[in-house]
Design an enzyme around this catalytic site. Structure first.
Site, short mmCIF file in Angstrom:
data_model
loop_
_atom_site.label_atom_id
_atom_site.label_comp_id
_atom_site.label_asym_id
_atom_site.label_seq_id
_atom_site.Cartn_x
_atom_site.Cartn_y
_atom_site.Cartn_z
N ARG A 1 4.25 -5.42 11.21
CA ARG A 1 3.49 -6.52 11.74
C ARG A 1 3.27 -8.03 11.35
NH1 ARG A 1 -1.06 -3.97 7.77
NH2 ARG A 1 0.41 -4.49 6.07
N SER B 1 11.26 -4.17 3.59
CA SER B 1 11.35 -3.43 2.66
C SER B 1 13.09 -2.38 2.41
CB SER B 1 10.56 -2.33 3.18
OG SER B 1 8.83 -2.87 3.07
N ASP C 1 8.40 -3.89 -0.26
CA ASP C 1 7.21 -3.67 -0.54
C ASP C 1 6.44 -2.91 -1.45
OD1 ASP C 1 8.91 -1.63 -0.46
OD2 ASP C 1 8.08 -0.34 1.18
MG MG Z 1 5.17 1.12 3.74
#
Ligand code: MG
Ligand code: ADP
Length: 899
Positions: free
Chosen positions: A526, A587, A641
Site C-alpha cells: 500500500r 516487514s 511493522d
Molecule cells: Mg500486517
C-alpha cells in the site's frame, strides 16, 4: 357425529379434545421447560430434567464383539448376552434370561440387591457356558441418577416399588462392580450405565442414517435425543453432542398443563400414588389411560348418560379397564362388540348406544395421548433444528412401547400432528423392538470403542499440549536468546536477532505534519498519505498489486514498480508539487544502521527478490527514484511493522512500549535500555528493538516442542530447515497446515472420516487458518462445522466435526500459549530493566489471526498473566499500524530533527 347429540357426552369428548392452537401452546411450553432443564441456573427447579447421559455418539455399525447387559426391571433382573457382528446392526445374536426378584430384596439392603444382581450374572454366564474372556457389561438402571460419566452415576431416589437402603447418593456402577468382584468374576467390567430410553434410540440407528431421538410410550412415557453439547450447561466439557434423557413425564408438574387438564385427569392424579407429579405421563402413559376412561364413564353414568338401569358401582374399582381391552375396542373391526364384551364382563348391561359412546371415549383419550406426545416430540425436533441452525431437519425417531406398536390410530395421529407442529422437520418414525437390551449392548460397545479412540486421539495430540512447566521453559529460553541477541559478541549466533531500530521514542502527541508511507511485507502493498494534525490522524491509501513475477524477480524491477506506484498515488492524490517525508514500513528482517538505513538480512513470506539481501533498502528506493527521475521523495525512516504497530498504539496510549504481530507471520518489538544494547553506541535512553522472534528456536533450542506435524509442515515451506521455527508454531501461514497434517494422521489411524482416504485433504494450504476461527467460534453448531468441511469435500459426521474442532482448539491454544511465553520473557525483562516490583505496560497488536480468532487473544492474555504475574499488561489493537506507524516514526524523527 350423530351419536354425540347429547350435550353431556359432547362436553366430555370436547374437554378431552385439544385443539391445534392449544397443542401449539403445549409445544411452546415444552420448549421452555427444556430450556429450563438445560440451563445451569434453572436446572435444579426444572420439571423436565434434561439429564445428561454422557453418550456422545450414535452407533456407526462398526461396533463389534460380545457384550453383557443387565437390566433391572419392575420385579425382575434380565441378563442378556449380545454378539455384535460389526456389519451394521444386521445379524445380531443374543441370548437372555430373566430372574424374578423376591419382594424382600426390593425393600432390603443395597448390598443384598447388588449381590442378587451379581448372582444373576454369574448364573447366566454359567448357563451359556461362557469362557473367561473379558466381558464389558452395560447396566440398564431405570431410576433417576446424577450421572457424571458414562460409568459413574449416583442414585437420586428410588421409585417403582424399590426402596433399598444405603444406595441413594452412591455410585451404582461401583456398587454393581463390587458385587461382581465379590463373586470373583474379575473378567466382567461394568463400563456403562444407562436409562432404557437411550437403548431404544441406539437400536434404530442404521448405517449411514443415525437415529437421534427415541420416544417411549408404554406404561410411562419418556424421550431422549442427541443435543448440541454446548447447550447442555450441566456438563462442563462441552463439545460435540450428547444424548439427553429428558424425563419428560414430569412436564406440567409446575402447572404448565393446567389449561388442558380435565376433571378426569384430576381424579386420576388424586387416586395415584404420587399426586401432583408426572402430570404429562398421566395423560399419556398406558398405566393411566384406562383410569381416565373409567372416570369419564363414572361421570357420564352419574349424569345418566350411560348405563341407565345398571349398577355402576364396579366403575369405582381402580384398574378395571385394561389397555388390551381399550386397544381392541378402538382398533378391531368389531370394536362395538369388544366394548360390549368388556362392559358385560364388568357386570354392566350396556345398550348399543352405551357401547358406541364408550368406544368414542376410548378413541378420544388415546387420540389425546398421541397428540400430546406429538406436541412434545415437535418441541424436541424444533429444538434440534434451531440449535443446529438449520432451516430443515431430517430426523429418524425410534419409538417403543405397547401403545405405538399396537395402535394404528395412535401412530397416525403421532405422525400427522408432529408434522403439523414441526413443519420444518421431516420425521421418520421407526418402531424399535427390544430397544432396551440390544440398545444397551450397543451403547456398551460404542463406549468401549469411543474410549479406545479417545485414548488414541489423546496420544496423538499429547505432544501439542504444553504444560505450565513447558511454557516456563520456553519463557526462560526466550529470555536467554534475547540476552544473546543483545550482546555484541553473541549477536551473530543468537536465533533472536534483537535488531536495533533507531526509534528512540514513542509519540508524545505533539507530532504534526503530512507524510507519505509505504507498507510492504504484509498481505497487500500500500501507499498512504498520512496527515498528523491537532485533531488526530487522517489518511488516505491505495492498495497496489505486486505481481508474483516481481516478488520473485530482480531488485530493480521491484523498486521500480514501487516508485511507479508512488507516482501514481501522488498524482491521484494531487500531491505532485510537494516533497513529503516518507516512512517505509518494510516487514522483513533488516540490520538497521540508522533510522533511514536498513540492510536486508533475508526475505520471508514468499518474497525472494534477487540482488537485495545485504543492501540498504532505503538506498534501493532512492536509486529507483533516480532511475525514474522522480524527485518528490525523501526517505526518512525504514520501519518494521511491529514498530509501526507500537507507534500507532503509542499515539493513543503512552504506556504502549511493545509491538506484537500475529498475522501471516509473528514478531515483536519493545523499548530496551540503550545500556543493554551492545550493538549500538551510546548508553542514554531507550531504543526500540525489533526482536525478529519468528526465528526463535532456529538454533535448535525449541526442538523438544517440535512435533512430527510441525516437521511435515516445515518440509513443505520455502524456508525448510530451521528458519522461523517459533513463527511456524504460531502464525496464520502455518496453523491451518498443522491442523491439516493432524487430520491426515487421524484419518490414517482410522479415527476420522471412517478412515476413508481424503484426496482433497492432501492438498497444501487447503485448510486455511481462517477456518480455525470459524470452527472454534463459541456456540457454533456442529452442523456448521460439517458444512465448512463439506466445502472441502470432507464428509464429516458430527463426531468427526467435534474431533476436527478439538484439533483446531489444540493447535490454536498452543500457538497462543507459546506467544504468551515469548511475551512473558519480554515484559519480565522490561520490569527488571526498570527495577520495578510491578510493571504496567501496553502491547500494541496487529495481525488478522490475533484480531479474528475467537479465543487466541484470551488464551494469550490468560497465559501471560500466569507466567508474568508481576506485570499488568494491557492489549491495544492497532488500526493500520503499518501505515500510521510509519508516518509517526517519520514524524517523531522530524520532531527530533527540528532545531
Ligand atoms: Mg500486517
Ligand atoms: P499480514 O500479517 O500479512 O500483514 P494479516 O495480519 O492480515 O496480514 O494476516 C494474514 C493472515 O491471517 C493470513 O495468512 C491468514 O492465515 C490469517 N487469517 C486470515 N483470516 C483469518 C481469520 N478469520 N482468522 C484467523 N486467521 C486469519
Amino acid at each position: 357425529p350423530a351419536l354425540t347429540s347429547c350435550s353431556q357426552v359432547k362436553r366430555a369428548l370436547l374437554a378431552l379434545t385439544i385443539p391445534l392452537e392449544a397443542l401449539q401452546a403445549v409445544k411452546t411450553r415444552m420448549l421452555q421447560a427444556m430450556h429450563r432443564g438445560l440451563s445451569r441456573q434453572t436446572h435444579a427447579q426444572a420439571t423436565v430434567q434434561m439429564l445428561p447421559t454422557y453418550i456422545c455418539s450414535t452407533p456407526d455399525g462398526t461396533e463389534k464383539g460380545d457384550f453383557l447387559v443387565v437390566e433391572l426391571c419392575h420385579s425382575q433382573v434380565r441378563t442378556l448376552w449380545v454378539n455384535l457382528p460389526g456389519n451394521g446392526n444386521q445379524s445380531i445374536q443374543e441370548m437372555y434370561r430373566t430372574f424374578s426378584m423376591p419382594e424382600d430384596i426390593m425393600k432390603g439392603t443395597g448390598e443384598a440387591l447388588f449381590d442378587f444382581i451379581a448372582q444373576c450374572v454369574q448364573q447366566f454366564l454359567t448357563g451359556i457356558g461362557s469362557s473367561q474372556h473379558r466381558f464389558s457389561l452395560g447396566f440398564v438402571f431405570p431410576f433417576r441418577c446424577r450421572q457424571t460419566q458414562l460409568d459413574k452415576a449416583e442414585l437420586i431416589s428410588w421409585a417403582k416399588n424399590f426402596s433399598c437402603s444405603d444406595v441413594e447418593g452412591k455410585d451404582v456402577v461401583q456398587l454393581l462392580q463390587l458385587a461382581i468382584n465379590k463373586l470373583e468374576l474379575y473378567h466382567v467390567h461394568v463400563i456403562a450405565l444407562m436409562n432404557n430410553t437411550v437403548g431404544t434410540m441406539m437400536t434404530c440407528s442404521l448405517e449411514g442414517k443415525p437415529c437421534e431421538v427415541a420416544l417411549i410410550v408404554d406404561k410411562g412415557t419418556n424421550c431422549c435425543f442427541m443435543a448440541e453439547a454446548q447447550l447442555v450447561e450441566m456438563v462442563e466439557d462441552t463439545s460435540g453432542q450428547m444424548c439427553i434423557n429428558m424425563e419428560w413425564g414430569c412436564f406440567g408438574d409446575d402447572g404448565a398443563l393446567s389449561d388442558i387438564l380435565t376433571p378426569y385427569d384430576e381424579h386420576v392424579d388424586q387416586e395415584s400414588s404420587n399426586p401432583g407429579e408426572k402430570r404429562f405421563e398421566k395423560m399419556v402413559g398406558t398405566l393411566y389411560l384406562g383410569e381416565i376412561i373409567r372416570h369419564v364413564l363414572i361421570s357420564l353414568a352419574a349424569e345418566k348418560e350411560l348405563f341407565v338401569g345398571s349398577n355402576v358401582v364396579v366403575l369405582r374399582t381402580k384398574g378395571v379397564f385394561q389397555m388390551q381391552q381399550i386397544l381392541e375396542i378402538i382398533e378391531s373391526e368389531q370394536g362395538m362388540a369388544e366394548a360390549k364384551k368388556a362392559l358385560e364382563a364388568l357386570g354392566l348391561q350396556p345398550s348399543e348406544r352405551d357401547c358406541s359412546r364408550v368406544q368414542q371415549v376410548c378413541r378420544v383419550v388415546v387420540s389425546r395421548a398421541a397428540a400430546l406426545c406429538a406436541a412434545g416430540l415437535a418441541a424436541v425436533l424444533s429444538h434440534m433444528c434451531q440449535s443446529r441452525e438449520l432451516e430443515q431437519l431430517g430426523v429418524n425417531v425410534a419409538v417403543d412401547g405397547e401403545l405405538y406398536h399396537s395402535c394404528s390410530r395412535f401412530k397416525e395421529i403421532l405422525q400427522n400432528v408432529t408434522e403439523l407442529l414441526a413443519p420444518e422437520c421431516a420425521v421418520t418414525l421407526l418402531p424399535s423392538v427390544d430397544g432396551t437390551g440390544r440398545g444397551a449392548a450397543i451403547v456398551t460397545a460404542l463406549s468401549l470403542r469411543l474410549a479406545d479412540q479417545r485414548h488414541e486421539v489423546n496420544q496423538l495430540l499429547a505432544p501439542l499440549r504444553l504444560s505450565r512447566a513447558n511454557l516456563e521453559h520456553v519463557q526462560a529460553l526466550m529470555r536467554q536468546e534475547m540476552e544473546l541477541g543483545l550482546g555484541r559478541e553473541t549477536n551473530a549466533t543468537a536465533s533472536v536477532r534483537m535488531l536495533p531500530t533507531y526509534v528512540c521514542g514513542t509519540p508524545d502527541g505533539t507530532e504534526r505534519g503530512e507524510f507519505l508511507a509505504l507498507d510492504l511485507g504484509g498481505t497487500n502493498f500500500r501507499v498512504l498519505v498520512v496527515h498528523v494534525a491537532e485533531d488526530g490522524i487522517h489518511m488516505a491509501s491505495k492498495i497496489y498489486i505486486i505481481p508474483t513475477a516481481i516478488m520473485q524477480g530482480t531488485g530493480e524491477e521491484l523498486f521500480d514498480h514501487i516508485i511507479e506506484c508512488i507516482m501514481d498515488f501522488q498524482q491521484k492524490q494531487d500531491l505532485m508539487e510537494q516533497v513529503l517525508p516518507l516512512g517505509f514500513t518494510f516487514s522483513f528482517p533488516c540490520q538497521q544502521l540508522g533510522l533511514d538505513k536498513a540492510v536486508l538480512l533475508s526475505w520471508t513470506k514468499g518474497f525472494s527478490v534477487s540482488g537485495c539481501v545485504g543492501q540498504d533498502v532505503a538506498q534501493l528506493l532512492r536509486e529507483a527514484a533516480q532511475r525514474k527521475q522522480y524527485l518528490g521523495l525523501k526517505v526518512v525512516a525504514v520501519v518494521n511493522d511491529t514498530v509501526g504497530t507500537m507507534m500507532s498504539c503509542g499515539y493513543d496510549d503512552p504506556k504502549c512500549e511493545i509491538g506484537l504481530i500475529v498475522g501471516t507471520g509473528t514478531n515483536a518489538c519493545y523499548m530496551e535500555e540503550m545500556c543493554n544494547v551492545d550493538t549500538v553506541e551510546g548508553d542514554q535512553g531507550r531504543m526500540c528493538i525489533n526482536m525478529e522472534w519468528g526465528a526463535f528456536g532456529d538454533n535448535g533450542c525449541l526442538d523438544d516442542f517440535f512435533t512430527h506435524f510441525d516437521q511435515l509442515v516445515d518440509e513443505k515451506t520455502i524456508n525448510v530447515g530451521k528458519q522461523s521455527r517459533f513463527e511456524k508454531f504460531i502464525s496464520g501461514m502455518y496453523l491451518g497446515e498443522i491442523v491439516r497434517h493432524i487430520l491426515l494422521a487421524l484419518v490414517e489411524k482410522q479415527l476420522l472420516f471412517h478412515g476413508k482416504p481424503c484426496p482433497k485433504l492432501q492438498t497444501k494450504d487447503i485448510f486455511q487458518t481462517k477456518f480455525l476461527s470459524t470452527i472454534e467460534m463459541d456456540g457454533l453448531a456442529l452442523q456448521e462445522v460439517q458444512t465448512i468441511l463439506q466445502d472441502l469435500e470432507l464428509h464429516a459426521s458430527f463426531k468427526d466435526s467435534a474431533l476436527v474442532r478439538e484439533v483446531c482448539q489444540t493447535v490454536s491454544l498452543r500457538a497462543a500459549q507459546l506467544c504468551a511465553a515469548g511475551l512473558a520473557a519480554v515484559v519480565e525483562k522490561m520490569r527488571e530493566n526498570r527495577g520495578l516490583a510491578r510493571l504496567a505496560v501496553t502491547v500494541g497488536v496487529d495481525g488478522t489471526l490475533y484480531k479474528m480468532h475467537p479465543h487466541f487473544s484470551r488464551h494469550l492474555q490468560q497465559t501471560l498473566r500466569d507466567l508474568a504475574p508481576n506485570c499488568a499488561v494491557t492489549f491495544l489493537q492497532s488500526e493500520d499500524g503499518s501505515g500510521k506507524g510509519a508516518a509517526l516514526v517519520a514524524a517523531v524523527a522530524c520532531r527530533g530533527a527540528e532545531p
